[in-house]
Design a protein around this motif. Structure first.
Motif, PDB file in Angstrom:
ATOM      1  N   ASP A 192       3.238   1.568  -7.963  1.00 15.30           N
ATOM      2  CA  ASP A 192       3.700   2.353  -9.098  1.00 15.30           C
ATOM      3  C   ASP A 192       4.934   3.171  -8.729  1.00 15.30           C
ATOM      4  O   ASP A 192       4.857   4.058  -7.862  1.00 15.30           O
ATOM      5  N   PRO A 193       6.075   2.917  -9.347  1.00 16.86           N
ATOM      6  CA  PRO A 193       7.281   3.685  -9.014  1.00 16.86           C
ATOM      7  C   PRO A 193       7.138   5.186  -9.261  1.00 16.86           C
ATOM      8  O   PRO A 193       7.631   6.002  -8.466  1.00 16.86           O
ATOM      9  N   LYS A 194       6.496   5.560 -10.356  1.00 13.08           N
ATOM     10  CA  LYS A 194       6.423   6.968 -10.722  1.00 13.08           C
ATOM     11  C   LYS A 194       5.749   7.809  -9.640  1.00 13.08           C
ATOM     12  O   LYS A 194       6.168   8.934  -9.361  1.00 13.08           O
ATOM     13  N   SER A 195       4.693   7.277  -9.031  1.00  8.43           N
ATOM     14  CA  SER A 195       3.950   8.054  -8.046  1.00  8.43           C
ATOM     15  C   SER A 195       4.403   7.809  -6.613  1.00  8.43           C
ATOM     16  O   SER A 195       3.901   8.455  -5.685  1.00  8.43           O
ATOM     17  N   LEU A 214      15.808  -0.443   1.330  1.00 10.74           N
ATOM     18  CA  LEU A 214      15.813  -1.093   0.016  1.00 10.74           C
ATOM     19  C   LEU A 214      14.640  -0.572  -0.809  1.00 10.74           C
ATOM     20  O   LEU A 214      13.482  -0.887  -0.529  1.00 10.74           O
ATOM     21  N   VAL A 215      14.964   0.224  -1.803  1.00  9.47           N
ATOM     22  CA  VAL A 215      13.973   0.741  -2.747  1.00  9.47           C
ATOM     23  C   VAL A 215      14.446   0.346  -4.144  1.00  9.47           C
ATOM     24  O   VAL A 215      15.589   0.593  -4.521  1.00  9.47           O
ATOM     25  N   ASN A 216      13.565  -0.281  -4.894  1.00  8.68           N
ATOM     26  CA  ASN A 216      13.903  -0.746  -6.231  1.00  8.68           C
ATOM     27  C   ASN A 216      12.629  -0.813  -7.054  1.00  8.68           C
ATOM     28  O   ASN A 216      11.604  -1.313  -6.583  1.00  8.68           O
ATOM     29  N   GLU A 217      12.678  -0.325  -8.271  1.00 10.33           N
ATOM     30  CA  GLU A 217      11.477  -0.262  -9.100  1.00 10.33           C
ATOM     31  C   GLU A 217      10.929  -1.648  -9.427  1.00 10.33           C
ATOM     32  O   GLU A 217       9.714  -1.834  -9.485  1.00 10.33           O
ATOM     33  N   GLN A 218      11.808  -2.625  -9.654  1.00 11.98           N
ATOM     34  CA  GLN A 218      11.335  -3.982  -9.966  1.00 11.98           C
ATOM     35  C   GLN A 218      10.535  -4.566  -8.800  1.00 11.98           C
ATOM     36  O   GLN A 218       9.474  -5.179  -9.001  1.00 11.98           O
ATOM     37  N   LEU A 219      11.041  -4.390  -7.580  1.00 13.84           N
ATOM     38  CA  LEU A 219      10.327  -4.899  -6.416  1.00 13.84           C
ATOM     39  C   LEU A 219       8.995  -4.171  -6.224  1.00 13.84           C
ATOM     40  O   LEU A 219       7.984  -4.790  -5.866  1.00 13.84           O
ATOM     41  N   MET A 220       8.998  -2.877  -6.472  1.00 12.29           N
ATOM     42  CA  MET A 220       7.764  -2.112  -6.352  1.00 12.29           C
ATOM     43  C   MET A 220       6.722  -2.618  -7.343  1.00 12.29           C
ATOM     44  O   MET A 220       5.550  -2.832  -6.990  1.00 12.29           O
ATOM     45  N   HIS A 272       0.865  -1.186   0.000  1.00 11.28           N
ATOM     46  CA  HIS A 272       0.000   0.000   0.000  1.00 11.28           C
ATOM     47  C   HIS A 272       0.900   1.234   0.000  1.00 11.28           C
ATOM     48  O   HIS A 272       1.920   1.256   0.699  1.00 11.28           O
ATOM     49  N   PRO A 273       0.552   2.268  -0.750  1.00  8.84           N
ATOM     50  CA  PRO A 273       1.386   3.482  -0.782  1.00  8.84           C
ATOM     51  C   PRO A 273       1.626   4.085   0.600  1.00  8.84           C
ATOM     52  O   PRO A 273       2.719   4.601   0.874  1.00  8.84           O
ATOM     53  N   ASP A 274       0.641   4.021   1.482  1.00  4.80           N
ATOM     54  CA  ASP A 274       0.820   4.578   2.829  1.00  4.80           C
ATOM     55  C   ASP A 274       1.864   3.796   3.619  1.00  4.80           C
ATOM     56  O   ASP A 274       2.631   4.374   4.389  1.00  4.80           O
TER      57      ASP A 274
END
Length: 288
Positions: free
Chosen positions: A181-184, A169-175, A150-152
């Motif tokens: 959504d990585p963009k938002s 750990l932040v990674n677009e593939q995992l997201m 969840h974004p929150d």
């Protein structure tokens, strides 16, 4: 400067963290993780604070501060017979648990039931318990990447990293894997791992995971890469923990251990000029 330059390497260097998730899950997981660290290929790991074997791994971590240590923030429990719940009492975080007081098995259940307030209380309690044990974490990450359900929850995850001055750990593939959504959900200034690799079931089911990992290493791109593994031994304890769960099961975890403790893997890293770096290196060289 990119991460490689901040760490003192050339701009196009292939950087790699080989990270062992799920320490603390079971005695087998702990022993395999310790051996993988001591053999010098796996160079990072993280501990699940709510699990039954946390104490054993925490004592190892306290006595071996030379190894890169993360807190594997845990909000879900996927296993059939091996069940666990929050560090806090159920009455303090009722939205995080099922009718038996255990974490939900799936991220979707967490997303549908959990409140941000309970998520933040529990994640903070897990970090504080690790700190109270005298541990000195280099980063925080997330079991099943449930913080991205969840974004929150993801905002809480990143905010805790800033509060405790720890990279997360932040990674677009995992997201994308968990439907975030990585963009938002990424902001300017977020430290993002360029590429993350996790074993694929299609390889495990056919020729085994070694072929997948070998291909990853031979074709690694420049930048900050991360391979997530789950080393353990294929014996009675892990067979019981992972029953009816072949993906990331006991055989899978044995293959993780075998590949990342082999001399062939060491040689592959050298052949392809892959530089092992840690979260501790990143924490020291990059601001958070």
């Amino acid at each position: 400067m990119n991460t490689a330059q901040r760490l003192g390497f050339e701009k196009n260097t292939k950087l790699l963290i080989i990270h062992a998730d799920d320490a603390g899950l079971a005695h087998s997981e702990n022993q395999a993780t310790i051996q993988a660290l001591e053999k010098g290929i796996v160079n990072s790991y993280s501990i699940m604070v709510p699990c039954a074997w946390f104490h054993e791994m925490a004592m190892f971590a306290k006595n071996n501060p030379q190894y890169d240590l993360g807190i594997h923030l845990t909000l879900t429990c996927e296993w059939e017979n091996y069940r666990f719940g929050p560090v806090l009492s159920v009455s303090e975080v009722p939205s995080l648990v099922d009718k038996h007081g255990h974490f939900f098995k799936k991220r979707e259940q967490l997303r549908e039931n959990a409140t941000p307030e309970d998520v933040e209380k529990e994640l903070r309690a897990q970090i504080e318990k690790a700190l109270n044990y005298g541990l000195a974490p280099t980063h925080i990450d997330s079991h099943m990447y449930s913080v991205g359900s969840h974004p929150d929850f993801f905002k809480i995850y990143k905010r805790l990293g800033k509060e405790y001055n720890l990279p997360v750990l932040v990674n677009e593939q995992l997201m994308q894997m968990v439907g975030l959504d990585p963009k938002s959900n990424l902001e300017e200034g977020d430290f993002v791992i360029d590429r993350t690799y996790v074993g694929e079931y299609r390889y495990f089911e056919k020729e085994g995971l070694a072929a997948y990992y070998q291909s990853v290493l031979e074709n690694l791109d420049p930048g900050q890469n991360l391979i997530l593994i789950h080393p353990a031994f294929n014996e009675h304890e892990m067979q019981g923990v992972t029953i009816n769960h072949p993906n990331f099961g006991s055989q899978w975890r044995q293959q993780d251990y075998d590949f990342f403790t082999s001399e062939k893997t060491k040689a592959t890293l050298q052949k392809h000029n892959i530089q092992l770096v840690t979260w501790g290196d990143i924490k020291t060289s990059c601001s958070f």
